[in-house]
Design a protein around this motif. Structure first.
Motif, PDB file in Angstrom:
ATOM      1  N   UNK A 441       0.834  -1.219   0.000  1.00 10.59           N
ATOM      2  CA  UNK A 441       0.000   0.000   0.000  1.00 10.59           C
ATOM      3  C   UNK A 441       0.857   1.252   0.000  1.00 10.59           C
ATOM      4  N   UNK A 442       1.955   1.259   0.788  1.00 13.84           N
ATOM      5  CA  UNK A 442       2.828   2.437   0.839  1.00 13.84           C
ATOM      6  C   UNK A 442       3.484   2.717  -0.507  1.00 13.84           C
ATOM      7  N   UNK A 443       3.768   1.655  -1.271  1.00 13.74           N
ATOM      8  CA  UNK A 443       4.481   1.812  -2.537  1.00 13.74           C
ATOM      9  C   UNK A 443       3.541   2.018  -3.714  1.00 13.74           C
ATOM     10  N   UNK A 444       2.432   1.274  -3.743  1.00 11.13           N
ATOM     11  CA  UNK A 444       1.574   1.244  -4.927  1.00 11.13           C
ATOM     12  C   UNK A 444       0.151   1.728  -4.668  1.00 11.13           C
ATOM     13  N   UNK A 445      -0.145   2.054  -3.413  1.00 14.06           N
ATOM     14  CA  UNK A 445      -1.508   2.448  -3.087  1.00 14.06           C
ATOM     15  C   UNK A 445      -2.378   1.224  -2.860  1.00 14.06           C
ATOM     16  N   UNK A 446      -3.669   1.454  -2.698  1.00 12.17           N
ATOM     17  CA  UNK A 446      -4.593   0.343  -2.468  1.00 12.17           C
ATOM     18  C   UNK A 446      -4.851  -0.365  -3.788  1.00 12.17           C
ATOM     19  N   UNK A 447      -4.508  -1.624  -3.870  1.00 11.25           N
ATOM     20  CA  UNK A 447      -4.742  -2.404  -5.078  1.00 11.25           C
ATOM     21  C   UNK A 447      -5.530  -3.657  -4.716  1.00 11.25           C
ATOM     22  N   UNK A 448      -6.189  -4.198  -5.700  1.00 11.94           N
ATOM     23  CA  UNK A 448      -6.905  -5.469  -5.524  1.00 11.94           C
ATOM     24  C   UNK A 448      -6.485  -6.406  -6.639  1.00 11.94           C
ATOM     25  N   UNK A 449      -6.578  -7.690  -6.361  1.00 14.10           N
ATOM     26  CA  UNK A 449      -6.277  -8.699  -7.373  1.00 14.10           C
ATOM     27  C   UNK A 449      -6.981  -9.984  -6.945  1.00 14.10           C
ATOM     28  N   UNK A 450      -7.440 -10.753  -7.919  1.00 14.72           N
ATOM     29  CA  UNK A 450      -8.189 -11.965  -7.583  1.00 14.72           C
ATOM     30  C   UNK A 450      -7.294 -13.082  -7.045  1.00 14.72           C
ATOM     31  N   UNK A 451      -5.966 -12.922  -7.156  1.00 20.72           N
ATOM     32  CA  UNK A 451      -5.026 -13.848  -6.504  1.00 20.72           C
ATOM     33  C   UNK A 451      -4.196 -13.069  -5.497  1.00 20.72           C
ATOM     34  N   UNK A 452      -3.519 -13.812  -4.602  1.00 24.25           N
ATOM     35  CA  UNK A 452      -2.703 -13.109  -3.609  1.00 24.25           C
ATOM     36  C   UNK A 452      -1.242 -12.977  -4.040  1.00 24.25           C
ATOM     37  N   UNK A 453      -0.958 -13.217  -5.329  1.00 25.97           N
ATOM     38  CA  UNK A 453       0.427 -13.172  -5.816  1.00 25.97           C
ATOM     39  C   UNK A 453       1.184 -11.898  -5.426  1.00 25.97           C
ATOM     40  N   UNK A 454       0.604 -10.704  -5.625  1.00 34.86           N
ATOM     41  CA  UNK A 454       1.388  -9.491  -5.323  1.00 34.86           C
ATOM     42  C   UNK A 454       1.862  -9.417  -3.885  1.00 34.86           C
ATOM     43  N   UNK A 455       1.143 -10.084  -2.996  1.00 33.41           N
ATOM     44  CA  UNK A 455       1.509 -10.052  -1.579  1.00 33.41           C
ATOM     45  C   UNK A 455       2.354 -11.270  -1.192  1.00 33.41           C
ATOM     46  N   UNK A 456       1.868 -12.470  -1.526  1.00 32.22           N
ATOM     47  CA  UNK A 456       2.603 -13.684  -1.159  1.00 32.22           C
ATOM     48  C   UNK A 456       3.998 -13.703  -1.782  1.00 32.22           C
ATOM     49  N   UNK A 457       4.116 -13.310  -3.019  1.00 29.77           N
ATOM     50  CA  UNK A 457       5.405 -13.366  -3.710  1.00 29.77           C
ATOM     51  C   UNK A 457       6.424 -12.394  -3.120  1.00 29.77           C
ATOM     52  N   UNK A 458       5.965 -11.403  -2.376  1.00 33.30           N
ATOM     53  CA  UNK A 458       6.869 -10.394  -1.829  1.00 33.30           C
ATOM     54  C   UNK A 458       6.905 -10.374  -0.304  1.00 33.30           C
ATOM     55  N   UNK A 459       6.349 -11.398   0.304  1.00 36.75           N
ATOM     56  CA  UNK A 459       6.277 -11.433   1.766  1.00 36.75           C
ATOM     57  C   UNK A 459       7.532 -12.056   2.361  1.00 36.75           C
ATOM     58  N   UNK A 460       7.992 -11.484   3.469  1.00 33.94           N
ATOM     59  CA  UNK A 460       8.987 -12.171   4.282  1.00 33.94           C
ATOM     60  C   UNK A 460       8.299 -13.362   4.938  1.00 33.94           C
ATOM     61  N   UNK A 461       9.041 -14.452   5.054  1.00 39.99           N
ATOM     62  CA  UNK A 461       8.457 -15.681   5.571  1.00 39.99           C
ATOM     63  C   UNK A 461       9.453 -16.399   6.476  1.00 39.99           C
ATOM     64  N   UNK A 462       8.934 -17.259   7.306  1.00 39.07           N
ATOM     65  CA  UNK A 462       9.797 -18.218   8.008  1.00 39.07           C
ATOM     66  C   UNK A 462       9.183 -19.606   7.873  1.00 39.07           C
ATOM     67  N   UNK A 463      10.052 -20.586   7.828  1.00 32.19           N
ATOM     68  CA  UNK A 463       9.622 -21.966   7.633  1.00 32.19           C
ATOM     69  C   UNK A 463      10.056 -22.806   8.821  1.00 32.19           C
ATOM     70  N   UNK A 464       9.098 -23.487   9.421  1.00 32.99           N
ATOM     71  CA  UNK A 464       9.383 -24.470  10.465  1.00 32.99           C
ATOM     72  C   UNK A 464       9.424 -25.830   9.774  1.00 32.99           C
ATOM     73  N   UNK A 465      10.609 -26.388   9.661  1.00 33.20           N
ATOM     74  CA  UNK A 465      10.760 -27.643   8.943  1.00 33.20           C
ATOM     75  C   UNK A 465      10.112 -28.803   9.672  1.00 33.20           C
ATOM     76  N   UNK A 466       9.901 -29.867   8.928  1.00 32.26           N
ATOM     77  CA  UNK A 466       9.339 -31.070   9.527  1.00 32.26           C
ATOM     78  C   UNK A 466      10.243 -31.562  10.650  1.00 32.26           C
ATOM     79  N   UNK A 467       9.648 -32.002  11.736  1.00 34.79           N
ATOM     80  CA  UNK A 467      10.406 -32.559  12.852  1.00 34.79           C
ATOM     81  C   UNK A 467      10.673 -34.038  12.583  1.00 34.79           C
TER      82      UNK A 467
END
Length: 520
Positions: A441-467
């Motif tokens: 939102x800070x960079x591109x303003x309020x946008x909508x899209x029928x998929x979450x690609x713009x957000x998921x593809x650019x999100x920081x993430x952490x992975x808890x591996x299989x135990x």
């Protein structure tokens, strides 16, 4: 004799223009490794009159100045009790392959003859070794020339690094990163050394030029009596070494009680024993006689159906990173993560899976640890052998806790809980949605899209591996082998996550049916 497993990156090349960073490199090494054979890199890309740049050696005066700085550094580190070995890379004309030369003592001088035979002769009788690396490149073009090999001067070879795997030409770990030097060829792989009868060990090491001790590029283990330079050197010259592609798989390997690297005389039969403690589920162990698979000990399928209940031991990997595409968000180069892991039981061990500077394990108790990690979208430096993208930092934890207890993770003040029983079934990924939504939102303003690609593809993430429960990563095997002629036995260990380990061989001599043997 009971040996200590000591870990290092035996191929971290510091360049002339990086000499002022030597303390920072050393700080990184001390966080992760037990000793450091520093490998000074005396080469640069020299422009010719036409403008074409060619790799060449710096002028002698500049090299000597850098060498004296490394000597002063090594003397001080040794005085403080940390084992540092002076070393440099030798390339000659490229026709014999590249080697890193290391000294037991800190009074050695660099020598740069054209050929490997001249190099070995120049140090004959001295406590100096020359370790070949990325051996599987083209003969005559920086691949190893096994016809000129000296097994005393070069007791082992580096068969895995950021370049990929040089053990064989048809294995699953390829050599595709430094495409300008490849492709690899079967003419120079490590297997050719075994065929020629050389008594030679094998390791993995990073071939790192920007950050020492990169987790993803491999490391080596030396089996030494203690952590002194003399004990480590004794392990070197006796080939008591092995390599891992990433995580620190612990391997003990014996034939008739002799450790890896040994040469023994036996007749008729011998007792082979190995013990593995993996960092994740062990898939299989390949027992190789010379270069041919003699037996495969398959561990997958032996533990999965066992019920896990009550207090159990297990390992899992925690990774942080990913994040914005820098083509879309060019300023999002790095991120600092502050975290706390707490278990409802005991935290038995922590392995640092670090690829870059900026990582800290700030505290560790019997049931928790705090950390601060820095992840980067790219560590490329512009150097002609600069590293690949490195996106994650993290740890491998070993825990003792109830199967129905929780692992508690706090990241940037937000708490998450993971049921151990669920972790035993699957890994999971958590995205920092609030951050990426605000960034978008800070960079591109309020946008909508029928998929979450713009957000998921650019999100920081952490992975808890299989135990993985203890049954999955512990493996012991014993058998009697028939020995009818001279040969060598070695192990290739694979985990389900594709991490690998390679042991130096044990060389068996019978006195008949001799394989070709090179004189010392």
């Amino acid at each position: 004799m009971e040996y200590k497993k000591l870990w290092t990156d035996m191929h971290s090349n510091i360049h002339h223009e990086q000499m002022e960073l030597l303390p920072e490199w050393f700080g990184q090494v001390k966080k992760i490794m037990d000793f450091w054979p520093v490998a000074y890199y005396p080469f640069y890309m020299r422009p010719t009159e036409s403008g074409l740049k060619v790799e060449d050696r710096y002028e002698d005066g500049l090299i000597k100045m850098d060498w004296e700085q490394i000597r002063e550094f090594a003397n001080q580190a040794n005085k403080e009790g940390y084992p540092v070995f002076m070393g440099y890379e030798w390339q000659g004309t490229g026709k014999d392959g590249d080697h890193n030369v290391f000294f037991l003592n800190n009074d050695g001088e660099q020598k740069h003859p054209d050929t490997y035979r001249e190099l070995a002769a120049a140090y004959k009788g001295e406590p100096v070794i020359g370790i070949p690396h990325h051996v599987a490149y083209q003969p005559g073009s920086r691949g190893k020339n096994w016809d000129t090999h000296d097994e005393v001067f070069s007791p082992f070879a580096e068969i895995y690094s950021c370049h990929g795997c040089s053990e064989t030409d048809d294995g699953p770990l390829l050599m595709k990163r430094h495409v300008h030097m490849g492709p690899r060829t079967g003419e120079t792989v490590f297997e050719r050394a075994i065929e020629k009868g050389y008594r030679i060990g094998m390791i993995a090491a990073g071939d790192n030029h920007s950050v020492p001790a990169v987790f993803e590029h491999g490391s080596m283990c030396a089996l030494a009596a203690d952590c002194t330079k003399e004990a480590i050197w004794e392990a070197f010259v006796n080939r008591r070494v092995y390599g891992v592609s990433q995580s620190r798989i612990e391997v003990d390997f014996f034939v008739d009680g002799a450790e890896m690297g040994s040469e023994i005389t036996t007749g008729g039969e011998a007792e082979l024993l190995f013990r593995i403690k993996g960092t994740a589920a062990v898939d299989r162990v390949e027992i190789l006689r010379d270069n041919i698979l003699e037996k495969m000990v398959v561990h997958s399928g032996t533990w999965e159906r066992k019920e896990q209940s009550g207090v159990i031991r297990f390992k899992f990997r925690l990774e942080f990173g990913w994040g914005p595409d820098i083509r879309v968000y060019p300023d999002a180069i790095c991120r600092v993560w502050n975290g706390l892991l707490k278990v409802e039981g005991k935290l038995l061990g922590v392995e640092k899976c670090w690829n870059n500077f900026g990582q800290e394990l700030t505290s560790q108790t019997e049931d928790s640890c705090e950390f601060a990690l820095t992840t980067y979208q790219s560590t490329a430096t512009g150097k002609w052998m600069g590293p690949s993208n490195v996106t994650t930092e993290g740890f491998i934890f070993e825990v003792e806790a109830d199967a129905d207890s929780f692992i508690h993770l706090t990241v940037e003040g937000k708490e998450y809980a993971f049921l151990v029983r669920d972790m035993l079934k699957s890994s999971s990924v958590t995205a920092l949605w609030d951050e990426v939504e605000k960034l978008t939102e800070d960079t591109w303003g309020k946008i909508t899209h029928y998929r979450d690609d713009p957000w998921w593809h650019n999100a920081y993430k952490f992975k808890v591996g299989r135990a993985y429960p203890e049954d999955s990563y512990l493996l012991e095997h014993h058998e009697t082998i028939n020995v009818e002629e001279d040969c060598c036995y070695r192990l290739r260990v694979w985990q389900k996550n594709n991490d690998a380990a390679w042991t130096s061989p044990v060389f068996l001599r019978t006195g008949h049916g001799l394989a070709e043997k090179k004189e010392d």
